[in-house]
Design a protein around this motif. Structure first.
Motif, PDB file in Angstrom:
ATOM      1  N   ALA A 367      23.951  23.676  20.517  1.00 21.31           N
ATOM      2  CA  ALA A 367      23.965  23.490  19.069  1.00 21.31           C
ATOM      3  C   ALA A 367      24.229  22.061  18.658  1.00 21.31           C
ATOM      4  CB  ALA A 367      25.012  24.400  18.437  1.00 21.31           C
ATOM      5  N   GLY A 368      25.091  21.342  19.356  1.00 26.87           N
ATOM      6  CA  GLY A 368      25.412  20.002  18.898  1.00 26.87           C
ATOM      7  C   GLY A 368      26.254  19.226  19.876  1.00 26.87           C
ATOM      8  N   TRP A 415      21.990  16.429  10.752  1.00 22.62           N
ATOM      9  CA  TRP A 415      22.762  17.628  10.451  1.00 22.62           C
ATOM     10  C   TRP A 415      24.127  17.407  11.078  1.00 22.62           C
ATOM     11  CZ3 TRP A 415      21.758  21.356   7.087  1.00 22.62           C
ATOM     12  CH2 TRP A 415      20.426  21.543   6.668  1.00 22.62           C
ATOM     13  N   PRO A 480      27.684  22.570   8.727  1.00 25.14           N
ATOM     14  CA  PRO A 480      26.755  21.439   8.798  1.00 25.14           C
ATOM     15  C   PRO A 480      26.078  21.155   7.461  1.00 25.14           C
ATOM     16  CG  PRO A 480      25.823  23.379   9.875  1.00 25.14           C
ATOM     17  CD  PRO A 480      27.244  23.709   9.550  1.00 25.14           C
ATOM     18  N   LYS A 525      30.571  16.416  14.438  1.00 27.42           N
ATOM     19  CA  LYS A 525      29.598  17.128  15.263  1.00 27.42           C
ATOM     20  C   LYS A 525      28.203  16.880  14.707  1.00 27.42           C
ATOM     21  CE  LYS A 525      28.570  21.710  17.205  1.00 27.42           C
ATOM     22  NZ  LYS A 525      29.012  23.118  17.274  1.00 27.42           N
ATOM     23  N   TYR A 527      24.351  18.049  14.966  1.00 29.53           N
ATOM     24  CA  TYR A 527      23.632  19.262  15.365  1.00 29.53           C
ATOM     25  C   TYR A 527      22.216  18.923  15.823  1.00 29.53           C
ATOM     26  CZ  TYR A 527      27.509  21.806  13.295  1.00 29.53           C
ATOM     27  OH  TYR A 527      28.761  22.291  13.017  1.00 29.53           O
ATOM     28  N   HIS A 528      21.776  19.634  16.860  1.00 22.78           N
ATOM     29  CA  HIS A 528      20.412  19.448  17.373  1.00 22.78           C
ATOM     30  C   HIS A 528      19.882  20.759  17.951  1.00 22.78           C
ATOM     31  CE1 HIS A 528      22.872  18.998  20.980  1.00 22.78           C
ATOM     32  NE2 HIS A 528      23.318  17.818  20.569  1.00 22.78           N
ATOM     33  N   ASP A 529      20.136  21.860  17.204  1.00 23.93           N
ATOM     34  CA  ASP A 529      19.571  23.148  17.611  1.00 23.93           C
ATOM     35  C   ASP A 529      18.310  23.415  16.801  1.00 23.93           C
ATOM     36  OD1 ASP A 529      20.317  24.863  15.135  1.00 23.93           O
ATOM     37  OD2 ASP A 529      22.235  23.946  15.714  1.00 23.93           O
ATOM     38  N   HIS A 532      18.814  23.344  13.090  1.00 30.00           N
ATOM     39  CA  HIS A 532      19.364  22.116  12.506  1.00 30.00           C
ATOM     40  C   HIS A 532      18.910  20.939  13.369  1.00 30.00           C
ATOM     41  CE1 HIS A 532      22.232  25.372  11.446  1.00 30.00           C
ATOM     42  NE2 HIS A 532      22.237  24.777  10.261  1.00 30.00           N
TER      43      HIS A 532
END
Length: 576
Positions: A367-368, A415, A480, A525, A527-529, A532
């Motif tokens: 997720a992040g 995000w 986020p 945090k 996010y890179h999912d 997001h």
């Protein structure tokens, strides 16, 4: 020749004029600022104790121009009224109008007036041209500020407090030089005005200098009056502008005023390098051709040239400081016919594990990634010997399969969440070279609570923050939110085999800028999912087309190298 010229309200502005040796009436180039412009040619100037460029003035005189310096109201030897030194006052424009028209009527002037020089003497040209004085033929501003909040007072909403203080001290040092000349010339009026201007400036320096204070916002009457970027569309004369991407004083943004002007009358030179790149001999040759075309009216073909020149991989000449800048030389020049510079947005997704790629995150991707705040990143002035901030994040592409050249601003679309209600994010763009070196390219900033954008003025590549009181929105419940951080404009070629990297940490000293950051410790945090996807979006100017070899480390102006602290991902990176 020196004296005082009248503004429309009777205030007297100090001027000095240098004339060519021959007799006659001459076209005139004006240097108008709050430094020591009104003392041009005096004893301090002759000792090179001046903010002006005597070498440029000598070139102008040889080319047949009269050169006139004028001090703004409340600065140097000019009279002040009310607040005295009044930063970004509208009278900078109306007084500039009056100065141009007075100069045009003098017996040594042929009525054709241009303006040149950079920094304070650059933004004054923009102020003056918005008032449309009839005898103004052209301006050539370098390194300007037109939006005092977004350009350098509070970039990204983060108050930048160091430069205003150092600038005020520098201004006063230039008035000391003006006082030396006034004393040698027995100009008692000047000495009296100088003393009053110092007192007035010291009394209220924390007010007009407070564009670095986010509490002084651009939304009210004061802000709208001082935001020159709202009026630049009134300029109707030819404009030749210069921008240095790593400008340590004014920054490279300039309110993007060039994009609001008539593209048929607007010219731009952009180069990597520092604030005083206007002293480059190559630039000054270009400047004289522009002035000859539009102030003298010579048909020299300047208007047939491409209106945009991007000087790529510029290095300095031999020597130090000014002498190195005189020899500023690009390895390659990229041209375009008109502004705005046509680019294609290239999106690079931040990925789990520190990757950066054209493909977005897939299902099941982490997720992040988090880092501890506030750990300031490296001072840009010490980049060559720096190490990453403790806990900072880096996202890097695999080595590029071909060279990619980017130009203009960029947008880092994050995000993000924070365990504290607010935090400040700094993003640093670098090139990771295959020889184990990492090259500094550009930076941008964002205060998370100031993330609200003006949708009418924001673009894919340039987020434009509202910076209004009502728009402030603290982080809540560590959920986020999307914040878009503006990467300030630049042009740079990332060569085949290199990687593109973005660092994230807390704001740090950058040139002469220092930031008043949020101090509450927190965990940020990113996010890179799949739901997001954070993205770095840059303006792709061209693929390939690079004829010069990778420049040697620490030869590029404003772009120092350091040993790469972390390896780049393996494989092949973005092809654009």
């Amino acid at each position: 020749m020196t004296g005082y010229l009248p503004a429309r309200d009777g205030l007297l502005l100090k001027y000095s004029a240098l004339l060519p040796k021959k007799q006659g009436r001459f076209p005139v180039v004006v240097n108008y600022s709050g430094y020591d412009a009104g003392s041009i040619g005096g004893s301090a100037y002759q000792q090179d104790n001046t903010t002006m460029d005597p070498q440029l003035d000598a070139k102008l005189l040889r080319a047949g121009y009269a050169v006139v310096g004028v001090n703004m109201a409340g600065t140097g030897c000019s009279q002040g009224k009310g607040k005295g030194f009044d930063l970004f006052s509208p009278r900078w424009g109306t007084d500039g109008y009056d100065a141009v028209e007075w100069i045009a009527e003098q017996k040594w002037s042929n009525g054709a007036v241009g303006m040149a020089n950079w920094s304070f003497a650059g933004l004054s040209q923009v102020f003056t041209a918005t008032e449309r004085p009839p005898h103004l033929r052209a301006i050539a501003p370098g390194m300007v500020v037109t939006d005092p909040w977004r350009d350098n007072g509070a970039p990204g909403g983060v108050p930048e407090t160091s430069f205003p203080i150092s600038w005020w001290l520098f201004i006063q040092s230039r008035w000391v030089a003006a006082a030396q000349t006034a004393s040698d010339e027995h100009d008692l009026a000047c000495l009296g005005n100088l003393a009053a201007n110092v007192v007035n400036g010291n009394v209220q320096k924390t007010n007009p200098m407070a564009f670095s204070d986010a509490r002084t916002r651009p939304e009210g009457a004061f802000g709208k009056e001082r935001n020159l970027s709202l009026r630049v569309g009134r300029i109707n004369v030819p404009v030749l502008s210069m921008v240095a991407w790593q400008d340590e004083a004014t920054g490279p943004r300039g309110g993007y005023y060039q994009d609001q002007l008539d593209p048929n009358k607007t010219y731009l030179v952009g180069t990597n390098g520092p604030h005083d790149s206007y002293m480059s001999s190559r630039w000054q040759t270009h400047l004289l051709q522009f002035l000859d075309r539009y102030v003298k009216g010579k048909r020299n073909g300047f208007d047939k040239q491409p209106h945009v020149q991007l000087w790529m991989d510029s290095s300095g000449g031999t020597g130090e400081g000014t002498e190195a800048l005189r020899g500023l030389t690009p390895k390659q020049v990229i041209t375009r016919q008109r502004l705005p510079i046509p680019v294609k947005p290239l999106s690079l997704a931040l990925r789990a594990g520190g990757g950066l790629s054209t493909s977005g995150p897939g299902n099941g991707e982490a997720a992040g990634s988090s880092y501890k705040y506030p750990n300031p990143g490296p001072d840009s002035n010490e980049w060559g010997s720096s190490t990453p901030a403790k806990g900072s994040l880096a996202f890097t592409t695999a080595p590029l399969s071909q060279s990619l050249t980017f130009a203009g601003p960029g947008s880092l679309n994050l995000w993000v969440s924070s365990t504290a209600p607010d935090a400040d994010v700094q993003a640093t763009i670098t090139e990771v070279r295959p020889d184990g070196q990492e090259v500094y390219v550009q930076r941008g900033w964002l205060r998370l609570s100031e993330r609200a954008l003006d949708p009418a003025k924001s673009t894919v590549l340039r987020p434009y923050q509202k910076l209004t009181t009502a728009a402030v929105s603290p982080i809540k419940n560590t959920k986020p939110v999307l914040g878009r951080l503006e990467i300030q404009r630049f042009s740079h070629t990332f060569r085949k085999g290199s990687s593109i990297r973005v660092w994230l940490d807390a704001p740090s000293s950058t040139g002469e800028w220092g930031f008043d950051i949020r101090k509450d410790p927190s965990t940020i945090k990113v996010y890179h999912d799949a739901g997001h996807s954070s993205q770095l979006v840059l303006g792709l100017l061209q693929k390939g087309g690079v004829s010069s070899a990778q420049p040697a480390c620490n030869t590029l102006l404003g772009e120092p190298c350091r040993t790469n602290p972390i390896p780049a991902p393996s494989g092949t990176g973005a092809a654009g």
